[in-house]
Scaffold this motif. Structure first.
Motif, mmCIF file in Angstrom:
data_model
loop_
_atom_site.group_PDB
_atom_site.id
_atom_site.type_symbol
_atom_site.label_atom_id
_atom_site.label_comp_id
_atom_site.label_asym_id
_atom_site.label_seq_id
_atom_site.Cartn_x
_atom_site.Cartn_y
_atom_site.Cartn_z
ATOM 1 N N THR A 185 8.230 26.756 -44.462
ATOM 2 C CA THR A 185 8.429 28.183 -43.913
ATOM 3 C C THR A 185 7.214 28.618 -43.368
ATOM 4 N N VAL A 186 7.689 30.056 -42.357
ATOM 5 C CA VAL A 186 6.100 30.596 -42.082
ATOM 6 C C VAL A 186 6.306 32.097 -41.905
ATOM 7 N N ILE A 187 5.662 33.015 -42.653
ATOM 8 C CA ILE A 187 5.793 34.146 -43.486
ATOM 9 C C ILE A 187 4.335 34.662 -41.765
ATOM 10 N N GLY A 188 4.886 36.206 -41.766
ATOM 11 C CA GLY A 188 4.113 37.304 -41.060
ATOM 12 C C GLY A 188 4.304 38.470 -41.995
ATOM 13 N N LEU A 189 2.816 39.157 -42.216
ATOM 14 C CA LEU A 189 2.898 40.278 -42.584
ATOM 15 C C LEU A 189 2.947 41.891 -42.557
ATOM 16 N N GLU A 190 3.436 43.331 -42.060
ATOM 17 C CA GLU A 190 2.201 44.421 -42.003
ATOM 18 C C GLU A 190 2.778 44.909 -42.341
ATOM 19 N N ILE A 199 -1.548 47.440 -40.454
ATOM 20 C CA ILE A 199 -2.257 45.697 -40.026
ATOM 21 C C ILE A 199 -1.444 44.480 -40.145
ATOM 22 N N VAL A 200 -1.422 43.439 -38.737
ATOM 23 C CA VAL A 200 -0.639 42.934 -38.380
ATOM 24 C C VAL A 200 -1.191 41.482 -38.434
ATOM 25 N N THR A 201 -0.168 40.166 -39.428
ATOM 26 C CA THR A 201 -0.831 38.918 -39.469
ATOM 27 C C THR A 201 -0.376 38.572 -38.688
ATOM 28 N N GLU A 202 -1.053 37.095 -38.228
ATOM 29 C CA GLU A 202 -0.104 36.070 -37.058
ATOM 30 C C GLU A 202 0.351 35.069 -38.318
ATOM 31 N N PRO A 203 1.944 34.603 -37.947
ATOM 32 C CA PRO A 203 2.716 33.682 -38.566
ATOM 33 C C PRO A 203 1.938 32.704 -39.425
ATOM 34 N N ASP A 204 0.621 33.057 -39.810
ATOM 35 C CA ASP A 204 0.019 31.836 -40.990
ATOM 36 C C ASP A 204 -0.060 32.017 -42.072
ATOM 37 N N ALA A 218 7.719 42.230 -44.355
ATOM 38 C CA ALA A 218 7.562 40.661 -44.082
ATOM 39 C C ALA A 218 8.270 39.979 -43.279
ATOM 40 N N ASN A 219 7.642 39.138 -42.623
ATOM 41 C CA ASN A 219 8.495 38.131 -41.750
ATOM 42 C C ASN A 219 8.126 36.823 -42.217
ATOM 43 N N ILE A 220 10.225 37.010 -42.406
ATOM 44 C CA ILE A 220 10.044 35.266 -42.785
ATOM 45 C C ILE A 220 10.970 33.844 -41.753
ATOM 46 N N SER A 221 10.758 32.871 -41.693
ATOM 47 C CA SER A 221 11.520 32.169 -40.937
ATOM 48 C C SER A 221 11.375 30.671 -41.425
ATOM 49 N N ILE A 222 12.383 29.662 -41.242
ATOM 50 C CA ILE A 222 12.021 28.231 -41.544
ATOM 51 C C ILE A 222 12.128 27.170 -40.334
ATOM 52 N N GLU A 226 8.396 25.138 -32.266
ATOM 53 C CA GLU A 226 8.592 26.143 -31.780
ATOM 54 C C GLU A 226 9.307 27.021 -32.859
ATOM 55 N N LEU A 227 9.012 28.411 -33.386
ATOM 56 C CA LEU A 227 9.188 29.051 -34.828
ATOM 57 C C LEU A 227 10.700 29.148 -34.815
ATOM 58 N N GLY A 228 11.569 29.216 -35.944
ATOM 59 C CA GLY A 228 12.750 29.183 -36.263
ATOM 60 C C GLY A 228 13.110 31.105 -35.755
ATOM 61 N N THR A 229 13.951 31.669 -36.385
ATOM 62 C CA THR A 229 14.913 32.809 -36.537
ATOM 63 C C THR A 229 14.088 33.125 -37.076
ATOM 64 N N LYS A 230 13.434 34.755 -36.855
ATOM 65 C CA LYS A 230 13.115 35.257 -38.717
ATOM 66 C C LYS A 230 14.078 36.549 -39.059
ATOM 67 N N THR A 231 14.135 36.641 -39.947
ATOM 68 C CA THR A 231 14.161 38.176 -41.057
ATOM 69 C C THR A 231 13.441 39.079 -41.304
HETATM 70 P P1 ADP Z 1 8.657 42.415 -33.688
HETATM 71 O O1 ADP Z 1 8.430 42.561 -32.466
HETATM 72 O O2 ADP Z 1 9.752 41.989 -34.819
HETATM 73 O O3 ADP Z 1 8.346 43.572 -34.798
HETATM 74 P P2 ADP Z 1 6.150 41.209 -34.208
HETATM 75 O O4 ADP Z 1 5.972 39.898 -33.002
HETATM 76 O O5 ADP Z 1 5.830 42.572 -33.878
HETATM 77 O O6 ADP Z 1 8.072 41.265 -34.130
HETATM 78 O O7 ADP Z 1 6.304 40.368 -35.388
HETATM 79 C C1 ADP Z 1 6.051 40.944 -36.719
HETATM 80 C C2 ADP Z 1 5.111 40.271 -37.635
HETATM 81 O O8 ADP Z 1 6.657 39.263 -37.793
HETATM 82 C C3 ADP Z 1 3.788 39.366 -37.534
HETATM 83 O O9 ADP Z 1 3.358 39.551 -38.294
HETATM 84 C C4 ADP Z 1 4.403 38.293 -37.174
HETATM 85 O O10 ADP Z 1 3.041 36.745 -37.545
HETATM 86 C C5 ADP Z 1 5.288 37.900 -37.760
HETATM 87 N N1 ADP Z 1 6.625 36.574 -37.241
HETATM 88 C C6 ADP Z 1 6.930 36.620 -35.909
HETATM 89 N N2 ADP Z 1 7.505 35.990 -35.531
HETATM 90 C C7 ADP Z 1 8.440 35.451 -36.887
HETATM 91 C C8 ADP Z 1 8.861 33.787 -37.389
HETATM 92 N N3 ADP Z 1 9.496 33.065 -36.634
HETATM 93 N N4 ADP Z 1 8.355 33.536 -38.803
HETATM 94 C C9 ADP Z 1 7.601 34.181 -39.159
HETATM 95 N N5 ADP Z 1 7.211 35.362 -39.482
HETATM 96 C C10 ADP Z 1 7.630 35.598 -37.595
#
Ligand code: ADP
Ligand code: MG
Length: 481
Positions: A8-13, A157-162, A199-203, A210-215
């Motif tokens: 799972t990959v998650i990034g938070l805004e 505050i935007v995190t990396e997808p960590d 919350a952004n999330i992909s698997i 490469e990252l999966g498609t996120k919702t």
């Molecule tokens: P958007 O342009 O859709 O807003 P961003 O690149 O600004 O996307 O990223 C928004 C948030 O989503 C950030 O926290 C980032 O880390 C996270 N994010 C980006 N790509 C992915 C992905 N494939 N899976 C999970 N989280 C992601």
């Protein structure tokens, strides 16, 4: 579910409202709960001829949070217009920051309840103005809009997808919130909307680069909801992929009542924000002296305090984290330890016993009648064997109720621990004589025979006997028989 095939990959805004008295670009009040549309100016509406002026306090608060989450502060600041058409935005654009954010490249080190540690990199933290608030509920034949919120300063505050698990997301939000609360520039209340999280999330298959498609999940009203919605999305996306379909890039809404996410809008409907520089606010330089000055004003932050607690008081990381996550609890703890309490005991008694009692009474440490000095005294009375742990647990609720000192309560109620060996020896003999069956069991090697006799001794002394001495005496007398 074959979820071990995927990661799972998650990034938070996160959007945090900065607690300034006036709005980001005008003098309107930011007070929460006022009559709708009573806190606006021509600037919040973007009326012709009105000019935004940057609120310096908001800038300073933003810089302080950015420093608190280890971000670099930009040399030069620029604002941009982000366009979208929606009734909550009277100007049809939001003043935000596009390519020159206030700060960037920060991080927070977080640890989950299960001791899973991770560094969460922060991509950026930038200033922007809030939009108005739509009310779809209170009117049956239409929606209402309140522009009091339009123009309130936000830090995004935007995190990396960590992040890799819902628990890590929860821990990150908890640390972020307590960091901001320590700095004292926002109350970070999700209920009142002063902290909001998308919350952004992909698997992706394990090992794939490469990252999966996120919702993107919106409408999250608590940290628990964030964690639950993420788990829901992990399961849903896994099912989609397992059944041979593809995850659709879209925004989904969390439905807390149904505990599920539902589609809000897909990427095809995504906005083109047509960013361009805000012509009414000229770019400017943030001096390094100013940044240093603001840095000096920062208090010791939870992360640093946690490390200090571990080192200074030999606490576990988790215990230290629980203590520092609320500043008042941590302050209380330090006074308690500094006035003589054993650090480990103080941590247990504060977080489990005292806060347990207060929670049950729906009270908080703030108005608690038990001072940290007085809790310390209670713990020291245990150390000095004036009372035992059982009696201490009886006394504490009375201290909460009355605010009396533990010494007075013990004296008034004659609760001093009985450590008089002569007296206890006498009692031990009587109890042994009265319980021949237990003595027999003891001789047969049954270990719990002795705990029964200890129990009898405690009963006879109304819980006041010194348990260590009682144990020792019984062992000795029985083995001599
Ligand atoms: P958007 O342009 O859709 O807003 P961003 O690149 O600004 O996307 O990223 C928004 C948030 O989503 C950030 O926290 C980032 O880390 C996270 N994010 C980006 N790509 C992915 C992905 N494939 N899976 C999970 N989280 C992601
Ligand atoms: Mg984004």
């Amino acid at each position: 579910m074959a979820s071990d095939k995927y990661e799972t990959v998650i990034g938070l805004e996160v959007h945090v409202q900065l607690q300034t008295e006036s709005k980001l670009f005008c003098s309107s009040s930011t007070q929460f709960g006022a009559e709708p549309n009573t806190q606006t100016t021509e600037v919040s509406f973007g009326l012709p001829g009105s000019l935004p002026v940057l609120n310096e306090k908001a800038l300073e608060y933003g810089i302080q949070i950015a420093l608190g989450i280890n971000c670099k502060i930009a040399e030069r600041l620029k604002f941009d217009r982000k366009h979208y058409f929606y009734p909550d935005l009277p100007k049809a654009y939001q003043i935000s920051q596009f390519d020159m954010p206030l700060s960037y490249e920060g991080y927070l080190d977080v640890t989950t309840k299960d001791n899973d540690s991770i560094r969460v990199r922060i991509n950026r933290a930038h200033l922007e103005e809030d939009a108005g608030k739509l009310d779809h509920e209170s009117h049956s034949d239409g929606s209402l809009v309140d522009y009091n919120r339009a123009g309130i300063p936000l830090l995004e505050i935007v995190t990396e997808p960590d992040l890799k698990t819902p628990e890590q997301a929860y821990a990150y939000l908890t640390l972020l919130k307590s960091t901001i609360k320590y700095i004292g520039v926002s109350d970070c209340s999700m209920e009142q909307g002063s902290l909001r999280c998308d919350a952004n999330i992909s698997i992706r298959p394990k090992g794939q680069k490469e990252l999966g498609t996120k919702t993107e999940i919106k409408n999250l009203n608590s940290f628990k909801a964030v964690a639950r919605s993420l788990q829901y999305e992990i399961d849903r996306q896994t099912q989609v992929v397992e059944s041979g379909d593809r995850v659709v890039q879209e925004t989904r809404l969390w439905n807390d009542a149904k505990q599920k996410t539902v589609t809000m809008r897909s990427k095809e409907e995504a906005h083109d924000y047509r960013f361009f520089p805000e012509p009414d606010l000229v770019p400017f330089t943030i001096s390094r002296e100013k940044v240093e000055e603001l840095k000096k004003l920062l208090p010791e932050l939870p992360q640093a305090r946690e490390h200090r607690f571990v080192k200074e008081f030999q606490l576990s990381e988790y215990d230290a984290q629980v203590l520092v996550s609320d500043k008042k609890t941590a302050d209380y703890y330090e006074v308690c330890v500094n006035s003589g309490a054993d650090p480990k005991k103080a941590s247990n008694w504060l977080t489990t016993e005292l806060l347990g009692i207060l929670n049950a009474r729906k009270e908080s440490l703030e108005n608690c009648k038990v001072t940290p000095e007085s809790l310390s005294l209670l713990l020291q009375m245990m150390d000095k064997q004036v009372i035992n742990g059982k009696i201490a647990k009886e006394i504490l609720p009375e201290m909460v109720e009355t605010g009396n000192s533990p010494e007075d309560i013990v004296k008034d109620r004659g609760m001093e621990q009985v450590s008089d060996t002569g007296l206890l020896e006498e009692l031990a003999k009587n109890i042994i004589n009265a319980n021949p069956k237990s003595v027999e069991d003891f001789k047969l090697g049954k270990k719990n025979a002795i705990s029964f006799l200890v129990g009898q001794m405690m009963k006879e002394t109304k819980g006041k006997a010194n348990p260590a001495i009682v144990n020792q005496l019984l062992q000795k007398t029985l083995s001599e028989m």
